[in-house]
Design a protein around this motif. Structure first.
Motif, short mmCIF file in Angstrom:
data_model
loop_
_atom_site.label_atom_id
_atom_site.label_comp_id
_atom_site.label_asym_id
_atom_site.label_seq_id
_atom_site.Cartn_x
_atom_site.Cartn_y
_atom_site.Cartn_z
N THR A 240 -11.33 -87.85 -44.27
CA THR A 240 -12.76 -87.94 -43.97
C THR A 240 -13.01 -88.08 -42.48
OG1 THR A 240 -12.74 -90.33 -44.41
CG2 THR A 240 -13.37 -88.88 -46.23
N ALA A 241 -12.18 -88.88 -41.78
CA ALA A 241 -12.38 -89.09 -40.35
C ALA A 241 -12.19 -87.81 -39.55
CB ALA A 241 -11.44 -90.18 -39.84
N ALA A 242 -11.34 -86.90 -40.06
CA ALA A 242 -11.09 -85.64 -39.36
C ALA A 242 -12.05 -84.53 -39.77
CB ALA A 242 -9.65 -85.19 -39.62
N SER A 243 -13.00 -84.84 -40.63
CA SER A 243 -13.88 -83.80 -41.18
C SER A 243 -15.12 -83.57 -40.32
CB SER A 243 -14.33 -84.20 -42.59
OG SER A 243 -15.22 -85.31 -42.53
N ASP A 244 -15.75 -82.44 -40.54
CA ASP A 244 -17.02 -82.15 -39.87
C ASP A 244 -18.09 -83.16 -40.29
OD1 ASP A 244 -15.87 -79.99 -38.61
OD2 ASP A 244 -16.61 -78.53 -40.08
N GLU A 245 -18.03 -83.60 -41.54
CA GLU A 245 -19.01 -84.57 -42.02
C GLU A 245 -18.95 -85.85 -41.21
OE1 GLU A 245 -20.02 -84.95 -46.31
OE2 GLU A 245 -19.11 -86.94 -46.08
N ALA A 246 -17.73 -86.34 -40.94
CA ALA A 246 -17.59 -87.55 -40.13
C ALA A 246 -18.04 -87.31 -38.70
CB ALA A 246 -16.14 -88.04 -40.16
N MET A 247 -17.74 -86.14 -38.15
CA MET A 247 -18.18 -85.84 -36.80
C MET A 247 -19.72 -85.94 -36.71
SD MET A 247 -15.37 -85.41 -35.18
CE MET A 247 -14.67 -86.57 -36.38
N GLU A 248 -20.39 -85.41 -37.72
CA GLU A 248 -21.85 -85.48 -37.75
C GLU A 248 -22.32 -86.91 -37.97
OE1 GLU A 248 -26.00 -84.97 -38.25
OE2 GLU A 248 -24.45 -83.99 -37.05
N GLY A 249 -21.67 -87.63 -38.88
CA GLY A 249 -22.08 -89.00 -39.16
C GLY A 249 -21.92 -89.91 -37.96
N ILE A 250 -20.82 -89.76 -37.25
CA ILE A 250 -20.57 -90.59 -36.07
C ILE A 250 -21.53 -90.20 -34.94
CG2 ILE A 250 -18.88 -91.14 -34.28
CD1 ILE A 250 -16.73 -90.76 -36.53
N ALA A 251 -21.77 -88.91 -34.77
CA ALA A 251 -22.73 -88.46 -33.75
C ALA A 251 -24.13 -89.01 -34.05
CB ALA A 251 -22.75 -86.94 -33.68
N ALA A 252 -24.52 -88.97 -35.31
CA ALA A 252 -25.83 -89.49 -35.69
C ALA A 252 -25.93 -90.98 -35.42
CB ALA A 252 -26.09 -89.20 -37.17
N PHE A 253 -24.85 -91.72 -35.69
CA PHE A 253 -24.83 -93.16 -35.42
C PHE A 253 -25.00 -93.43 -33.93
CE2 PHE A 253 -22.12 -96.79 -34.16
CZ PHE A 253 -22.84 -97.82 -34.75
N ARG A 254 -24.29 -92.70 -33.11
CA ARG A 254 -24.39 -92.90 -31.66
C ARG A 254 -25.78 -92.55 -31.14
NH1 ARG A 254 -18.83 -89.66 -30.20
NH2 ARG A 254 -17.34 -91.30 -30.71
N GLU A 255 -26.36 -91.50 -31.73
CA GLU A 255 -27.67 -91.02 -31.26
C GLU A 255 -28.83 -91.71 -31.96
OE1 GLU A 255 -27.30 -86.82 -31.91
OE2 GLU A 255 -25.49 -86.71 -30.65
N LYS A 256 -28.51 -92.66 -32.85
CA LYS A 256 -29.52 -93.44 -33.57
C LYS A 256 -30.50 -92.54 -34.33
CE LYS A 256 -29.26 -97.21 -30.18
NZ LYS A 256 -28.27 -97.94 -30.98
N ARG A 257 -29.94 -91.61 -35.09
CA ARG A 257 -30.73 -90.71 -35.92
C ARG A 257 -30.08 -90.59 -37.29
NH1 ARG A 257 -27.78 -86.12 -36.48
NH2 ARG A 257 -26.31 -85.57 -34.79
N LYS A 258 -30.77 -89.97 -38.21
CA LYS A 258 -30.17 -89.71 -39.52
C LYS A 258 -29.22 -88.53 -39.43
CE LYS A 258 -33.80 -91.51 -42.55
NZ LYS A 258 -34.71 -91.18 -43.70
N PRO A 259 -28.11 -88.58 -40.17
CA PRO A 259 -27.20 -87.42 -40.18
C PRO A 259 -27.86 -86.24 -40.89
CG PRO A 259 -26.50 -89.05 -41.78
CD PRO A 259 -27.59 -89.69 -41.00
#
Length: 263
Positions: A240-259
């Motif tokens: 999961t950590a290496a997936s595109d889904e995690a990349m989007e989830g982590i980016a959304a967390f950093r940017e304070k938005r919904k994935p």
């Protein structure tokens, strides 16, 4: 000079382990895990200590894995290998905390999220101030709560752990106490300190060998997880950590938005 990421001090029968990355809410990274491993290894051989107090500096306990490091690696294969190894390490860390011959008391202020929540549950006894907040947010980041899950189940039972990891919402200290995550809650920091001091005083009156043997008997009641679970969890986290889904989830967390999947 950089401050150590874990402060390790001894006061008679008490050892203090203070997670010390306050600028990152004591997130696990920057060498903190390795420093904690070294301290735990030393404590495992030290029979002069009867109580270990685990806490965090700067008003927070531990915000979990440092997400700025989760996405490290240039290729999916590199990310997969790195995250599997890192997840194995944190699982072994929870086990090391639980297996210490000393009684481990967690004192929680502020955030106790993800891996920080695992530290809470791996400890023998946990107290918090009213400002403490608890969360297993992994699914909201496109990740899985691989290594903390068995410890949550052990502490609060499968029904409450199930809800916590699938909803990923934040619990306040009172709700955490009600569902069995905490042994006690104080109104503020002075109250938490007093509660912890009372607990430590009681434990310090017990025989060190008796404490160690009692913990061994508790462990003999059954494993926290079935054989092979830790490795299966590490592989699942790595995928999961290496997936595109995690990349989007982590980016959304950093940017304070919904994935994107929540839009």
């Amino acid at each position: 000079m950089d401050q150590p990421t874990v402060l390790f001090t001894r006061e008679g029968p008490l050892a203090r382990l203070t997670l010390n990355r306050p600028a990152r809410r004591n997130a696990i990274g920057g060498g903190m895990g390795e420093a904690l491993d070294a301290a735990l290894a030393a404590l495992a051989e030290d029979r002069s200590v009867r109580v270990v107090l685990l806490s965090g500096a700067g008003g927070h306990f531990c915000a979990g894995l440092d997400l700025t490091e989760v996405a490290a690696g240039d290729t999916p294969e590199q990310r997969l290998a790195a995250q599997q190894a890192r997840n194995r390490s944190i699982g072994a860390r929870f086990e090391a905390i639980s297996r210490l011959p000393q009684v481990v008391v967690a004192a929680i202020e502020g955030a106790a999220h993800a891996g920080g929540l695992g530290f809470v549950c791996a400890a023998d006894i946990a107290f918090a101030s009213a400002d403490a907040r608890f969360c297993a947010p992994e699914v909201r980041r496109g990740l899985v709560p691989a290594q903390i899950l068995p410890w949550l189940v052990r502490r609060m039972g499968r029904p409450q752990a199930t809800r916590m990891v699938l909803e990923g919402r934040v619990l306040d200290a009172e709700e955490a106490r009600q569902i069995g995550l905490l042994h006690g809650m104080a109104a503020d920091k002075p109250g938490l300190d007093a509660m912890v001091a009372q607990c430590i005083g009681l434990i310090a009156e017990a025989g060190p060998q008796a404490l160690a043997e009692t913990k061994a008997l508790l462990a003999a009641l059954g494993p926290v997880a079935p054989a092979g679970y830790a490795e299966a969890g590490a592989r699942s986290f790595g995928r999961t950590a290496a997936s595109d889904e995690a990349m989007e989830g982590i980016a959304a967390f950093r940017e304070k938005r919904k994935p994107a999947w929540a839009l």
